[in-house]
Design a protein around this motif. Structure first.
Motif, PDB file in Angstrom:
ATOM      1  N   ARG A 162       0.828  -1.206   0.000  1.00  0.00           N
ATOM      2  CA  ARG A 162       0.000   0.000   0.000  1.00  0.00           C
ATOM      3  C   ARG A 162       0.866   1.262   0.000  1.00  0.00           C
ATOM      4  NH1 ARG A 162      -5.306   0.929   0.745  1.00  0.00           N
ATOM      5  NH2 ARG A 162      -5.719  -1.288   1.168  1.00  0.00           N
ATOM      6  N   ASN A 163       1.935   1.263   0.768  1.00  0.00           N
ATOM      7  CA  ASN A 163       2.796   2.447   0.844  1.00  0.00           C
ATOM      8  C   ASN A 163       3.552   2.681  -0.460  1.00  0.00           C
ATOM      9  OD1 ASN A 163       2.044   2.960   3.485  1.00  0.00           O
ATOM     10  ND2 ASN A 163       3.745   1.773   4.362  1.00  0.00           N
ATOM     11  N   GLU A 164       4.106   1.616  -1.036  1.00  0.00           N
ATOM     12  CA  GLU A 164       4.893   1.769  -2.258  1.00  0.00           C
ATOM     13  C   GLU A 164       4.015   2.177  -3.442  1.00  0.00           C
ATOM     14  OE1 GLU A 164       8.005   1.882  -2.501  1.00  0.00           O
ATOM     15  OE2 GLU A 164       8.606   1.087  -0.545  1.00  0.00           O
ATOM     16  N   CYS A 165       2.901   1.471  -3.635  1.00  0.00           N
ATOM     17  CA  CYS A 165       2.036   1.779  -4.775  1.00  0.00           C
ATOM     18  C   CYS A 165       1.256   3.077  -4.549  1.00  0.00           C
ATOM     19  CB  CYS A 165       1.067   0.629  -5.028  1.00  0.00           C
ATOM     20  SG  CYS A 165       1.871  -0.916  -5.505  1.00  0.00           S
ATOM     21  N   GLY A 166       0.865   3.316  -3.303  1.00  0.00           N
ATOM     22  CA  GLY A 166       0.074   4.500  -3.006  1.00  0.00           C
ATOM     23  C   GLY A 166       0.867   5.786  -2.960  1.00  0.00           C
ATOM     24  N   SER A 167       2.188   5.696  -3.037  1.00  0.00           N
ATOM     25  CA  SER A 167       3.002   6.913  -2.999  1.00  0.00           C
ATOM     26  C   SER A 167       2.913   7.705  -4.296  1.00  0.00           C
ATOM     27  CB  SER A 167       4.469   6.548  -2.719  1.00  0.00           C
ATOM     28  OG  SER A 167       4.990   5.745  -3.771  1.00  0.00           O
ATOM     29  N   CYS A 168       2.479   7.035  -5.377  1.00  0.00           N
ATOM     30  CA  CYS A 168       2.394   7.714  -6.679  1.00  0.00           C
ATOM     31  C   CYS A 168       0.964   7.834  -7.202  1.00  0.00           C
ATOM     32  CB  CYS A 168       3.236   6.972  -7.719  1.00  0.00           C
ATOM     33  SG  CYS A 168       4.995   6.901  -7.328  1.00  0.00           S
ATOM     34  N   HIS A 169       0.113   6.900  -6.851  1.00  0.00           N
ATOM     35  CA  HIS A 169      -1.260   6.911  -7.361  1.00  0.00           C
ATOM     36  C   HIS A 169      -2.152   6.129  -6.402  1.00  0.00           C
ATOM     37  CE1 HIS A 169      -0.599   2.732  -8.504  1.00  0.00           C
ATOM     38  NE2 HIS A 169       0.486   3.103  -9.193  1.00  0.00           N
ATOM     39  N   ALA A 170      -3.448   6.131  -6.673  1.00  0.00           N
ATOM     40  CA  ALA A 170      -4.374   5.344  -5.857  1.00  0.00           C
ATOM     41  C   ALA A 170      -3.997   3.872  -5.973  1.00  0.00           C
ATOM     42  CB  ALA A 170      -5.808   5.558  -6.330  1.00  0.00           C
ATOM     43  N   VAL A 171      -4.103   3.151  -4.868  1.00  0.00           N
ATOM     44  CA  VAL A 171      -3.756   1.731  -4.916  1.00  0.00           C
ATOM     45  C   VAL A 171      -4.873   0.950  -5.603  1.00  0.00           C
ATOM     46  CG1 VAL A 171      -2.263   1.750  -2.895  1.00  0.00           C
ATOM     47  CG2 VAL A 171      -4.711   1.436  -2.597  1.00  0.00           C
ATOM     48  N   PHE A 172      -4.486   0.025  -6.448  1.00  0.00           N
ATOM     49  CA  PHE A 172      -5.441  -0.838  -7.138  1.00  0.00           C
ATOM     50  C   PHE A 172      -5.244  -2.251  -6.604  1.00  0.00           C
ATOM     51  CE2 PHE A 172      -4.343   2.567 -10.164  1.00  0.00           C
ATOM     52  CZ  PHE A 172      -5.595   3.159 -10.283  1.00  0.00           C
ATOM     53  N   TYR A 173      -6.276  -2.775  -5.995  1.00  0.00           N
ATOM     54  CA  TYR A 173      -6.131  -4.067  -5.338  1.00  0.00           C
ATOM     55  C   TYR A 173      -5.716  -5.132  -6.353  1.00  0.00           C
ATOM     56  CZ  TYR A 173      -6.650  -7.470  -1.680  1.00  0.00           C
ATOM     57  OH  TYR A 173      -6.370  -8.429  -0.743  1.00  0.00           O
ATOM     58  N   PRO A 174      -4.823  -6.042  -5.967  1.00  0.00           N
ATOM     59  CA  PRO A 174      -4.301  -7.051  -6.894  1.00  0.00           C
ATOM     60  C   PRO A 174      -5.363  -7.903  -7.579  1.00  0.00           C
ATOM     61  CG  PRO A 174      -2.999  -7.005  -4.883  1.00  0.00           C
ATOM     62  CD  PRO A 174      -4.173  -6.118  -4.650  1.00  0.00           C
ATOM     63  N   ALA A 175      -6.543  -8.038  -6.957  1.00  0.00           N
ATOM     64  CA  ALA A 175      -7.589  -8.891  -7.526  1.00  0.00           C
ATOM     65  C   ALA A 175      -8.140  -8.355  -8.842  1.00  0.00           C
ATOM     66  CB  ALA A 175      -8.735  -9.050  -6.527  1.00  0.00           C
ATOM     67  N   LEU A 176      -7.709  -7.172  -9.253  1.00  0.00           N
ATOM     68  CA  LEU A 176      -8.221  -6.578 -10.485  1.00  0.00           C
ATOM     69  C   LEU A 176      -7.439  -7.004 -11.721  1.00  0.00           C
ATOM     70  CD1 LEU A 176      -8.949  -2.977  -9.157  1.00  0.00           C
ATOM     71  CD2 LEU A 176     -10.561  -4.861  -9.464  1.00  0.00           C
ATOM     72  N   LEU A 177      -6.333  -7.729 -11.536  1.00  0.00           N
ATOM     73  CA  LEU A 177      -5.550  -8.248 -12.657  1.00  0.00           C
ATOM     74  C   LEU A 177      -5.030  -9.640 -12.292  1.00  0.00           C
ATOM     75  CD1 LEU A 177      -3.362  -5.220 -13.871  1.00  0.00           C
ATOM     76  CD2 LEU A 177      -5.237  -6.307 -15.125  1.00  0.00           C
ATOM     77  N   PRO A 178      -4.785 -10.484 -13.290  1.00  0.00           N
ATOM     78  CA  PRO A 178      -4.235 -11.813 -12.995  1.00  0.00           C
ATOM     79  C   PRO A 178      -2.772 -11.719 -12.567  1.00  0.00           C
ATOM     80  CG  PRO A 178      -4.398 -11.483 -15.360  1.00  0.00           C
ATOM     81  CD  PRO A 178      -5.089 -10.315 -14.721  1.00  0.00           C
ATOM     82  N   ALA A 179      -2.272 -12.779 -11.976  1.00  0.00           N
ATOM     83  CA  ALA A 179      -0.902 -12.788 -11.452  1.00  0.00           C
ATOM     84  C   ALA A 179       0.121 -12.504 -12.544  1.00  0.00           C
ATOM     85  CB  ALA A 179      -0.620 -14.139 -10.794  1.00  0.00           C
ATOM     86  N   ARG A 180      -0.102 -13.028 -13.750  1.00  0.00           N
ATOM     87  CA  ARG A 180       0.871 -12.828 -14.830  1.00  0.00           C
ATOM     88  C   ARG A 180       1.004 -11.357 -15.203  1.00  0.00           C
ATOM     89  NH1 ARG A 180      -3.659 -15.249 -17.018  1.00  0.00           N
ATOM     90  NH2 ARG A 180      -4.696 -14.196 -18.768  1.00  0.00           N
ATOM     91  N   SER A 181      -0.073 -10.597 -15.012  1.00  0.00           N
ATOM     92  CA  SER A 181      -0.005  -9.162 -15.300  1.00  0.00           C
ATOM     93  C   SER A 181       0.879  -8.452 -14.282  1.00  0.00           C
ATOM     94  CB  SER A 181      -1.407  -8.556 -15.286  1.00  0.00           C
ATOM     95  OG  SER A 181      -2.197  -9.070 -16.335  1.00  0.00           O
ATOM     96  N   TRP A 182       0.708  -8.792 -13.006  1.00  0.00           N
ATOM     97  CA  TRP A 182       1.531  -8.170 -11.968  1.00  0.00           C
ATOM     98  C   TRP A 182       2.993  -8.579 -12.110  1.00  0.00           C
ATOM     99  CZ3 TRP A 182      -0.923  -4.286 -10.448  1.00  0.00           C
ATOM    100  CH2 TRP A 182      -2.294  -4.325 -10.141  1.00  0.00           C
ATOM    101  N   GLN A 183       3.218  -9.817 -12.516  1.00  0.00           N
ATOM    102  CA  GLN A 183       4.594 -10.275 -12.715  1.00  0.00           C
ATOM    103  C   GLN A 183       5.269  -9.492 -13.837  1.00  0.00           C
ATOM    104  OE1 GLN A 183       3.711 -14.383 -13.411  1.00  0.00           O
ATOM    105  NE2 GLN A 183       3.756 -14.948 -11.232  1.00  0.00           N
TER     106      GLN A 183
END
Length: 387
Positions: free
Chosen positions: A253-274
């Motif tokens: 939350r701190n790392e992602c939220g430092s630049c933009h609103a946090v988007f919960y991981p459930a909104l994309l598949p694991a391969r996208s986050w990888q």
């Protein structure tokens, strides 16, 4: 012949309460803003079916199953007699009506049980919460909808039968289920009123309703974390809703939220986050600059809670909509997101209260929690601008 009490009070109360419960449940089946009412009526239907099964052995003569234990063959013969205008009059349930009763009781039980399972699987709520995943519950959900539709058809057939027989035998059958009396021979078994049982039923139903709408929906949910109040239209009931509490991670939350609103991981598949983390030096034109340890920790949380895990209804539908050979990097490019937002007007996107398609929290008050339930969604009204 003399007017005789045929239907005891508990049987009549069961009949009309079940009818109203089913009608109400059918009318509230669409829209999360009606869910509390729909679920209450579903539980009530199950309780009523349970009572009727017991009362079929303990009730008055014509309320007992033994008095209308007819088979399909007898029901068919009776239908043929009705068609010819020569059907025998029955003081209690006729063969066709009895068959409809058994079918309705069976369907009501299946609808109730599958409804509880669907609530637990689709919304992760109720006594069956967590029993099955969103993928597993889809067949049960289809069975729930199918049986509800079949039940509606049987109800319509039952009403038609009541009208036809009322005309055929020149007696108001619907009224007899209100008053409990019918014209019968002197030796016809007379029902006991069982007023005490009926009063107990009313007391239990009223008590359950008060508990459900006052305590379960209001006070209890007020004390739970992550509460989201429904933002339904003003002409619809404002029902408080609690989505499933998803895992959180302060580092993510701190790392992602430092630049933009946090988007919960459930909104994309694991391969996208990888892929996003593998290309973090060019993260939409920005270098994230995360060290290896931080990057690994953030990625571990995101993959563990990605859409593939089906932690929410939205996650399941997003993951199912994405082709297996596709790896979207933007949530707004997933097929499910595009489908759900295709009818939103350009003026709404341009509103000062929204501004961007990535501003999920403008419409979803539970966006920060990642649940994205329908009950927590409302498109903001026109923004007020200074003259």
């Amino acid at each position: 012949m003399q007017r005789t009490l045929i239907w005891d009070l508990p049987t009549r109360l069961f009949h009309w309460t079940l009818a109203l419960s089913f009608a109400g449940a059918w009318l509230t089946s669409d829209g999360d803003q009606w869910r509390a009412i729909h679920v209450f009526l579903g539980y009530l239907m199950l309780a009523l079916v349970g009572f009727r099964l017991l009362w079929g052995f303990a009730g008055s003569h014509f309320s007992r199953f033994a008095s209308f234990w007819f088979g399909p063959k007898e029901a068919l013969i009776y239908l043929q007699q009705v068609a010819s205008g020569r059907a025998q009059r029955h003081v209690g349930h006729n063969p066709t009506g009895s068959l409809a009763i058994y079918i309705l009781l069976a369907l009501a039980m299946v609808v109730g049980v599958t409804g509880v399972l669907t609530l637990g699987g689709d919304e992760q709520q109720g006594i069956a919460a967590g029993w099955a995943s969103f993928a597993q519950i889809q067949t049960i959900k289809k069975l729930h909808d199918l049986c509800a539709t079949l039940m509606l058809l049987v109800v319509m057939g039952h009403i038609t039968g009541v009208v036809v027989e009322s005309v055929l035998h020149k007696e108001n059958l619907a009224r007899s289920m209100v008053t409990g009396t019918k014209l019968a021979d002197a030796d016809t078994p007379v029902a006991k009123p069982h007023t005490g049982v009926a009063l107990l039923m009313l007391l239990l139903i009223t008590g359950f309703a008060l508990w459900w709408f006052d305590y379960a929906i209001d006070r209890q949910l007020d004390s739970q974390p992550g509460q989201v109040e429904s933002v339904a239209d003003n002409n619809e009931p404002r029902v408080k809703f609690v989505g499933r509490q998803l895992p959180d991670n302060a580092q993510w939350r701190n790392e992602c939220g430092s630049c933009h609103a946090v988007f919960y991981p459930a909104l994309l598949p694991a391969r996208s986050w990888q892929k996003i983390m593998a290309e973090q030096s060019q993260h939409f034109g920005t270098d994230l600059g995360l060290d290896a340890s931080t990057s690994a920790a953030v990625l571990a949380f995101m993959t563990a809670n990605a859409a593939d895990q089906h932690n929410t209804e939205a996650a399941f539908k997003i993951e199912q909509s994405i082709p297996r050979d596709a790896t979207p990097l933007r949530i707004t490019e997933t097929p499910y997101w595009l489908h759900k937002h295709q009818e939103i007007a350009a003026a709404d996107w341009a509103s000062a209260l929204v501004k961007s398609k990535s501003n999920c929290a403008a419409c979803h008050s539970d966006a920060d929690k990642g649940t994205f339930e329908d009950a927590a969604m409302q498109i903001p009204g026109p923004a007020l601008t200074k003259p």
